[in-house]
Design an enzyme around this catalytic site. Sequence first.
Site, short mmCIF file in Angstrom:
data_model
loop_
_atom_site.label_atom_id
_atom_site.label_comp_id
_atom_site.label_asym_id
_atom_site.label_seq_id
_atom_site.Cartn_x
_atom_site.Cartn_y
_atom_site.Cartn_z
NE ARG A 103 -0.53 0.12 4.88
CZ ARG A 103 -1.22 0.11 6.22
NH1 ARG A 103 -2.53 -0.19 6.22
NH2 ARG A 103 -0.41 0.39 7.16
CG ASN A 141 -4.90 4.53 6.41
OD1 ASN A 141 -5.79 4.70 7.21
ND2 ASN A 141 -3.84 3.72 6.84
CD GLU A 142 -1.17 5.09 9.80
OE1 GLU A 142 -0.58 4.15 9.26
OE2 GLU A 142 -1.35 5.01 11.05
CD GLU A 303 -5.80 2.83 12.03
OE1 GLU A 303 -4.83 2.24 12.41
OE2 GLU A 303 -5.90 3.26 10.67
CD1 TRP A 311 1.32 -5.58 8.86
CD2 TRP A 311 2.96 -4.51 8.46
NE1 TRP A 311 0.87 -4.23 8.69
CE2 TRP A 311 1.84 -3.68 8.09
CE3 TRP A 311 4.26 -3.93 7.81
CZ2 TRP A 311 2.04 -2.28 7.95
CZ3 TRP A 311 4.56 -2.77 7.39
CH2 TRP A 311 3.49 -1.68 7.45
C1 GLA Z 1 -1.71 1.51 10.75
C2 GLA Z 1 -2.86 1.49 9.74
C3 GLA Z 1 -3.91 0.51 9.45
C4 GLA Z 1 -3.19 -0.76 10.03
C5 GLA Z 1 -2.63 -0.46 11.35
C6 GLA Z 1 -2.08 -1.85 11.87
O1 GLA Z 1 -2.05 2.51 11.74
O2 GLA Z 1 -3.53 2.87 9.61
O3 GLA Z 1 -4.27 0.57 8.18
O4 GLA Z 1 -2.07 -0.78 9.26
O5 GLA Z 1 -1.51 0.33 11.46
O6 GLA Z 1 -1.45 -1.89 13.18
#
Ligand code: GLA
Length: 664
Positions: A103, A141-142, A303, A311
């Site tokens: 990703r 995302n991030e 989160e 992983w």
């Molecule tokens: C990150 C990502 C999530 C997932 C988590 C796993 O924060 O935003 O998509 O990969 O880590 O801990």
Amino acid sequence: MYIGVDYYPEQWPESRWPEDVTLMKELGVNVVRIAEFGWQLMEPEEGRYDFSLYDRAIKLLTENGIKVVLGTPTATPPAWLIQKHPEILPTDENGVQISFGARRHYTVNSRIFHEYTKKIVTEMAMHYGQHPDIIGWQTDNEYGHEKSDRSYGEEDRQSFQAWLEKKYGTLDQLNENWGTVFWSQTYTDWSQIPVPRKVLQEHNPSLLLDFDRFCADAYTSYNKLQTDCLRENIRDDQFLTHNFVYTDQAINQWDMAEDLDYVSYDNYPVWGGLAEPVSPSAIAHQHDLCRGTKNGKGYWVMEELSGAQGWSKIGYLPRPGHIKLWTYQAISRGAEAIVYFRWRAAHFGTEEFCHGILDHDGIPKRKYNEVKEVIDSLKEHGDDWIASKYEAQAAVYYDTENAWAWNIQPQSSAFSHRQELLRHYTPAHKLNVATDAVNSRSSLEGYKVVFVPIYFLENPIFTEKLKRYAENGGTVVFSYRSGVKKPNNFVTGQTLPGELTEMTGITINEYESLQTGQQNKVNGVKGSLSGLESAATVWCDLIDPVTAEVLAEYDDCFYKGTAAVTKNKYGKGTVYYIGTALEETMLTALYKEIFQEAGAEIIETQNGVEVVRREKFLSAMNHSVDRPAEIALPEGNYIDCATNQKIKGALKLAPLASILLKKE
Ligand code: GLA
């Protein structure tokens, strides 16, 4: 308040969905985040959009009273897109193109990618923008995480050159501001300027810092491209957020947050192969950064760790009590919504071992029950708690550009920007002095103490604010290597500490970098430091006091007896300079004296016990896994918000226990 889970309906048979939703409802979940990795599902082939799976999931969730936060899926460009436009893929500093297969596999400078982003985000927004139970959107995302903040490809280079031309106007200005006469690097055409791919030695530090600024600006613009597409097509009351990571990437969260309604954050006190969680102060500092990103506004923990994560390598299993402890710590420090990651551990894909509230078998067990206890415990007072003000007594400087400058030139093998920043943050955390994260955008009004550790890249705007703050009676604390660099990453031509010389009342005529394992020694000679000694590591500024008094001296090497820590009267205020990396004991003693002299409220607790006030609310968290705690409560009568039991004077906390009290 919103409390919920990160849910991936696309990863489960639809026949399971009703059971998931029933279990969520029984848990007390009122919000889920979905779809942030669903681009292929929503656009299975170019130009054909299919939202049917998420429509069915959203219908089931919202019919059961669960609101939805939708993620734009741009962190996972689909295979058909990469096949058609491989130039979207990022390039590493070796010039190697990153492969499809995981990703964040895009360069934020790809104009083609911008076009596809606009299409998918606009289609989603038109489809869901008026849905009454979709309350918000998370962009991507991030950004920048997992080494995706910088890309070194051809389009990145062209964009960097254009950004530089816009910033400097002429090559003369650029050459002058980069010092390109050094090693014959003078540029005579914009197209000659490289992105900082691998060289045999090290790149020009001014180029490197500008490259980080460029990368951060590129992401801020990319995020604005998304928020513009969303705002054109969604209801005004659907909020926009992004789940930031604060680990010194080439991302400027403060810039990006100006286009967002909320900051979000992913709180993982332990991840991957770590044998145990990071320190309570490290977690707390991340929360302070979140709260500081939109000037004190509440944020979402999009989160919140609920199970062992990793992983190919996983590690620490959160102990009974940890879910509540980290949730209470988050809310204590400004989180106004908690979304647990993840609902259930997936059976396939890179994150098979990113555990959640439910594990692979989908059966509610300990973690499910713990989350239920947390949600139940917040039912009565949660809304009032998140509405209460967090009033900081002290402020800690954090600036992205200072972090980048340090990561470009750490100057000592023992130097870590995050660790040295925490070295100065931890005493305040240990003494439970409420702290804010501040930078050049912040007002310093109202703080008793402002500490500005490792202020390497001096920011003229912030320095002016510090001078006025100290002149008017504030207390400022600098640490070593402050005042060294100008904004273009040149070393100041002044004797150190450069622009800080008058405030600190010292000069620094020599200094030395200590490597890992090396140390000098410091003896306290005045005030709270008298009789104390400490190892001096990482760096030694050899201080020559001018108007400042000496609080501690070096005790080794040719500079034995030279000042290491000083205190200076400046205007109506006081300015400290700590010229080396001190151990926690001496540093805490010094900060305790500083806070007391400045009139900051201290709540002394044993190691690992965190106490946070938010107006009438007082939360206490015992981060120790094996030591019970006894806390001397500040004056007043309290009730335990979970039991309504009256509490006064002493409070006992079992290991990993957390509690919310309300002052009567
Ligand atoms: C990150 C990502 C999530 C997932 C988590 C796993 O924060 O935003 O998509 O990969 O880590 O801990």
